[in-house]
Structures are given as structure tokens and as C-alpha cells.
Design a protein around this motif. Structure first.
Motif, PDB file in Angstrom:
ATOM      1  N   PHE A 239       0.971  -1.107   0.211  1.00  0.00           N
ATOM      2  CA  PHE A 239      -0.175  -0.053  -0.028  1.00  0.00           C
ATOM      3  C   PHE A 239       0.986   1.265   0.095  1.00  0.00           C
ATOM      4  O   PHE A 239       1.131   1.671   1.072  1.00  0.00           O
ATOM      5  CB  PHE A 239      -0.749  -0.087   1.287  1.00  0.00           C
ATOM      6  CG  PHE A 239      -1.887   1.186   1.265  1.00  0.00           C
ATOM      7  CD1 PHE A 239      -2.773   1.277   0.362  1.00  0.00           C
ATOM      8  CD2 PHE A 239      -1.528   2.156   2.250  1.00  0.00           C
ATOM      9  CE1 PHE A 239      -3.635   2.336   0.215  1.00  0.00           C
ATOM     10  CE2 PHE A 239      -2.694   3.292   2.021  1.00  0.00           C
ATOM     11  CZ  PHE A 239      -3.541   3.316   1.292  1.00  0.00           C
ATOM     12  N   ALA A 240       1.237   1.578  -1.192  1.00  0.00           N
ATOM     13  CA  ALA A 240       2.274   2.700  -1.102  1.00  0.00           C
ATOM     14  C   ALA A 240       1.790   3.582  -2.513  1.00  0.00           C
ATOM     15  O   ALA A 240       2.543   3.597  -3.568  1.00  0.00           O
ATOM     16  CB  ALA A 240       3.414   2.521  -1.370  1.00  0.00           C
ATOM     17  N   PRO A 241       0.483   4.154  -2.605  1.00  0.00           N
ATOM     18  CA  PRO A 241       0.315   4.645  -3.955  1.00  0.00           C
ATOM     19  C   PRO A 241       0.896   5.785  -4.514  1.00  0.00           C
ATOM     20  O   PRO A 241       1.077   6.154  -5.717  1.00  0.00           O
ATOM     21  CB  PRO A 241      -1.458   4.874  -3.772  1.00  0.00           C
ATOM     22  CG  PRO A 241      -1.497   4.747  -2.168  1.00  0.00           C
ATOM     23  CD  PRO A 241      -0.460   3.978  -1.810  1.00  0.00           C
ATOM     24  N   TRP A 242       1.454   6.430  -3.415  1.00  0.00           N
ATOM     25  CA  TRP A 242       2.122   7.830  -3.505  1.00  0.00           C
ATOM     26  C   TRP A 242       3.413   7.631  -4.355  1.00  0.00           C
ATOM     27  O   TRP A 242       4.162   8.208  -4.955  1.00  0.00           O
ATOM     28  CB  TRP A 242       2.646   8.444  -2.446  1.00  0.00           C
ATOM     29  CG  TRP A 242       3.156   7.630  -1.272  1.00  0.00           C
ATOM     30  CD1 TRP A 242       4.521   7.130  -1.013  1.00  0.00           C
ATOM     31  CD2 TRP A 242       2.393   6.482  -0.244  1.00  0.00           C
ATOM     32  NE1 TRP A 242       4.561   6.220  -0.092  1.00  0.00           N
ATOM     33  CE2 TRP A 242       3.384   6.005   0.337  1.00  0.00           C
ATOM     34  CE3 TRP A 242       1.081   6.660  -0.098  1.00  0.00           C
ATOM     35  CZ2 TRP A 242       2.928   5.219   1.564  1.00  0.00           C
ATOM     36  CZ3 TRP A 242       0.707   5.799   1.084  1.00  0.00           C
ATOM     37  CH2 TRP A 242       1.767   5.031   1.895  1.00  0.00           C
TER      38      TRP A 242
ATOM     39  N   GLY B 217      -7.737   5.558   0.624  1.00  0.00           N
ATOM     40  CA  GLY B 217      -7.800   4.566   1.608  1.00  0.00           C
ATOM     41  C   GLY B 217      -6.302   4.994   2.523  1.00  0.00           C
ATOM     42  O   GLY B 217      -6.047   4.065   3.370  1.00  0.00           O
ATOM     43  N   GLU B 218      -6.072   5.973   2.435  1.00  0.00           N
ATOM     44  CA  GLU B 218      -5.056   6.544   3.138  1.00  0.00           C
ATOM     45  C   GLU B 218      -5.125   6.979   4.441  1.00  0.00           C
ATOM     46  O   GLU B 218      -6.541   7.537   4.749  1.00  0.00           O
ATOM     47  CB  GLU B 218      -3.906   7.785   2.609  1.00  0.00           C
ATOM     48  CG  GLU B 218      -2.920   7.421   1.776  1.00  0.00           C
ATOM     49  CD  GLU B 218      -1.928   8.448   1.665  1.00  0.00           C
ATOM     50  OE1 GLU B 218      -1.003   8.390   2.124  1.00  0.00           O
ATOM     51  OE2 GLU B 218      -2.013   9.409   0.573  1.00  0.00           O
TER      52      GLU B 218
ATOM     53  N   GLN C 200      -1.187   6.045 -10.153  1.00  0.00           N
ATOM     54  CA  GLN C 200      -2.255   6.196  -9.185  1.00  0.00           C
ATOM     55  C   GLN C 200      -2.857   7.549  -9.284  1.00  0.00           C
ATOM     56  O   GLN C 200      -2.288   8.449  -9.333  1.00  0.00           O
ATOM     57  CB  GLN C 200      -1.902   5.930  -7.751  1.00  0.00           C
ATOM     58  CG  GLN C 200      -1.690   4.218  -7.642  1.00  0.00           C
ATOM     59  CD  GLN C 200      -2.754   3.229  -7.605  1.00  0.00           C
ATOM     60  OE1 GLN C 200      -3.730   3.673  -7.099  1.00  0.00           O
ATOM     61  NE2 GLN C 200      -2.491   2.218  -8.212  1.00  0.00           N
ATOM     62  N   THR C 201      -4.157   7.683  -9.236  1.00  0.00           N
ATOM     63  CA  THR C 201      -5.038   8.786  -9.084  1.00  0.00           C
ATOM     64  C   THR C 201      -5.444   9.454  -7.665  1.00  0.00           C
ATOM     65  O   THR C 201      -5.801   8.623  -6.839  1.00  0.00           O
ATOM     66  CB  THR C 201      -5.867   8.669  -9.822  1.00  0.00           C
ATOM     67  OG1 THR C 201      -5.777   8.362 -11.122  1.00  0.00           O
ATOM     68  CG2 THR C 201      -6.710  10.099  -9.887  1.00  0.00           C
TER      69      THR C 201
END
Length: 366
Positions: A6-9, A43-44, A14-15
């Protein structure tokens, strides 16, 4: 949910769910927020961390619609929030005071917003029961707020805030009214609830320990600007500045002249060995107390400097030693109290050696 997955950044594809773009907020001649840009992903559990007056609450209130930016745009789910009134935004806000209705019981407090939206009775009942299970308050459904504890009132406020399934839940110093032990327990409950619901949480806090415990990422703020955005581990181990290093946990900052392979810090003292690719020049060695060993005999280590113990703080699980080194600078070293009754052979006024590895510290130039 692990940080590696879980690291979309870190994923350019990722949007963001929330996007602050070049936001400035002025109150008269005072600039509360100064040209801030920030992305928060679905989700953050995102934390805005900083001292009182740094602008963190203003940044949150602009997302909620309680304040309007002087310049810049805020979008949520790709929609510009500039013309959307607060009650039409897919966000909910939980305040430190909880703002529960004292004349309503727990069940009716949670149901209030759902009823106001005109949901059918059966849907209201199902949603309230789901929220009561989520926060484990089924047995307290018929009690009034003044008949339950502070921690339970906090959970009622959380359930009420989540009942309408907002895209984003905003938490403004939500645990400030709780005592320390209950606050620590509730932090883990918040994380568990956030993971179960999948709702994006944004928390405002001045408590760095709280931010480190609950959040996936933290924005450290000061005087209306963001100093650094990163995961808790990266902020602690790799702060970008002395301000961040000092704000996140305890740190020793030793000034000197960085010459590419060592920090020259005091006349007549051996330079300090550090692994860093920072350009040579004036700098500081940032060194966490728990990474420093303390002993009476000189150890065989990358770095070893002599000093004298001038203070000791016994904190139960660990002891902090304040040691005066060359030039009168004071350095804090920590030692874990691994045994219940152990012989502590270092005391006040003792001559000691402080030591650490070449990879334990960080060279900072600002």
C-alpha cells in the motif's frame, strides 16, 4: 495492509483522491497557508502534523468547506470543491469536543444524520447496528452520552461520522480529551476501524507520537508550509532538515564542517565518521539517542567520544543519559532497561564514552 503493497504515492499511475494545488490562505495580512500542494490517495490514513498555529487545521477546514482558499484549488475525486457547499461535500468531520447531542442516546446520536437525509427506517436501523458493531458499543446503545466514558463517547462520535459513508473522514485533534493510556489504546482502534472501512482518513494533530502510530504518511508543517511529506519510518530515519529531525522524536544535532567523509566538530577531537553523499560545507550530524551506546571503557567503534554524565532520567523501559562532551555540548544517549533489577554502573558525574556506527547518523545541511 503493508507499506510495501500500500504505497500509491510511489506509483505514478495512481490517481489522488484529494488534491491541493498551490493553495494560499490569508487572513488579512497574515498568511496562514503559503502555496501548498499536496496529494492524498484513496484508503490513506494521512496526518497533518505541526505545532499550534502552523496552518494544519486551516488546511483541513478548507477541504471541509469551512474556509475558502485565497488562491489555488482543492479537488476531491476529480471534482473542484470551490463552488460546492460544505453540506454537499462527500466528507465528514469529527471534532475534538465530539459534539454529541446530550438529550439523545448513543443509538439516536448515530442515527441523527441518516434520519436527516431521509433514509428509510429499515436502512437507518441496519446502518446504525453496523456502526455499533464496528465500534463495539452494542451494549451501550440506549445510554446517554453522560452515562458513558470519554473513550466511549469518542467512539460514538466516530460511528456517527462514518455512518453516512463519507469518502473522507476528517479528524481534528480527535483524541486530545483522553488521558494518555486511553489515547494510546484508541489510536490502535482508529487504525483498525480505518482499515475495516477503507475510508480515507485525514487527521490533524500536534502529537508526533500519535501521527507516527496511526498514519500511512505524514505532512510536517511549520508557518503555513509543508516541510516534508513521508512515511513515519522515513521521517524518523531520513529527515530532510533539522526542523523535521527535531520535531519527530528526540535527536542530537552536532554542528561542524562536513568534508565529504567525516564531520569535523571540535578542536582537538577526532572527526566523526558518517556515510553520506551530501556536498561538503557547514552541516549538522543528526543522531538519535537510542543509536548511541554508553560505556565506562573506550569501545572499539566507528565513532567514540568522551564525556561526563550530568543528568539521568529513568523512564521505566529505558534510561536517558545526558552527557556533556567537548565544547560544552550536551548529548542524550538511551539504554534499554531489559531486566527488572539490573546493576546500573553508570551514575551522575561519571566519565563515560559515547559510541555509534558510521551509518547511525545523518548529515543535514539545512
Amino acid at each position: 495492509m503493508t507499506e510495501e503493497i500500500f504505497a500509491p504515492w510511489d506509483d505514478p499511475s495512481q490517481t489522488p483522491l484529494i488534491r491541493y494545488e498551490k493553495i494560499t490562505k490569508k487572513f488579512g495580512d497574515f498568511t496562514a497557508i503559503d502555496n501548498v500542494s499536496l496529494d492524498i490517495f484513496p484508503g490513506e490514513f494521512f496526518a497533518l502534523l505541526g505545532p499550534s498555529g502552523c496552518g494544519k487545521t486551516t488546511l483541513m477546514r478548507m477541504l471541509a468547506g469551512f474556509e475558502a482558499p485565497t488562491n489555488g484549488t482543492i479537488s476531491l475525486g476529480g471534482q473542484d470543491m470551490g463552488t460546492v457547499p460544505p453540506n454537499k461535500r462527500p466528507v465528514n468531520m469529527m471534532f475534538q469536543s465530539y459534539a454529541l447531542f446530550p438529550h439523545l442516546n448513543v443509538w439516536d446520536n448515530i442515527a441523527f444524520g441518516l434520519r436527516r437525509d431521509g433514509l428509510p427506517k429499515d436502512q437507518v436501523e441496519a446502518r446504525v447496528e453496523e456502526m455499533l458493531r464496528l465500534v463495539q458499543l452494542q451494549k451501550f446503545a440506549k445510554r446517554k452520552p453522560d452515562a458513558i466514558s470519554g473513550g466511549q463517547r469518542q467512539r460514538v462520535a466516530l460511528a456517527r461520522s462514518l455512518a453516512k459513508s463519507p469518502k473522507v473522514l476528517l479528524l481534528d485533534e480527535p483524541l486530545g480529551a483522553l488521558d494518555k493510556k486511553l489515547r494510546q489504546e484508541t489510536q490502535f482502534e482508529l487504525v483498525d476501524i480505518q482499515e475495516k472501512t477503507g475510508t480515507t482518513f485525514m487527521i490533524v494533530t500536534h502529537d508526533q507520537e500519535e501521527a507516527m502510530t496511526v498514519s500511512s504518511r505524514i505532512a510536517v508543517m511549520d508557518e503555513g508550509v509543508i516541510k516534508q511529506i513521508d512515511t513515519p519510518a522515513s521521517l524518523y530515519e531520513a529527515p530532510a532538515s533539522r526542523y523535521v529531525a527535531d520535531f519527530i522524536g528526540d535527536v542530537n544535532l552536532i554542528p561542524g564542517d562536513w568534508r565529504g567523509d567525516a564531520l569535523h566538530w571540535a578542536d582537538g577531537q577526532a572527526p566523526l565518521s558518517v556515510q553520506s553523499d551530501v556536498e561538503p560545507g557547514p552541516a549538522w550530524l543528526a543522531l538519535r539517542p537510542e543509536k548511541i551506546a554508553i560505556a565506562k571503557e573506550k569501545p572499539n567503534a566507528d565513532n567514540a567520544i568522551p564525556g561526563q554524565v550530568i543528568d539521568i532520567a529513568y523512564l521505566g523501559n529505558l534510561s536517558t543519559y545526558v552527557v556533556e562532551i567537548a565544547g560544552g555540548q550536551k548529548v542524550r544517549a538511551q539504554a534499554t532497561n531489559a531486566r527488572r533489577l539490573s546493576r546500573r554502573d553508570i551514575t551522575w558525574n561519571d566519565s563515560v564514552w559515547l559510541s555509534w556506527t558510521a551509518t547511525a547518523g545523518l548529515v543535514l545541511i539545512e
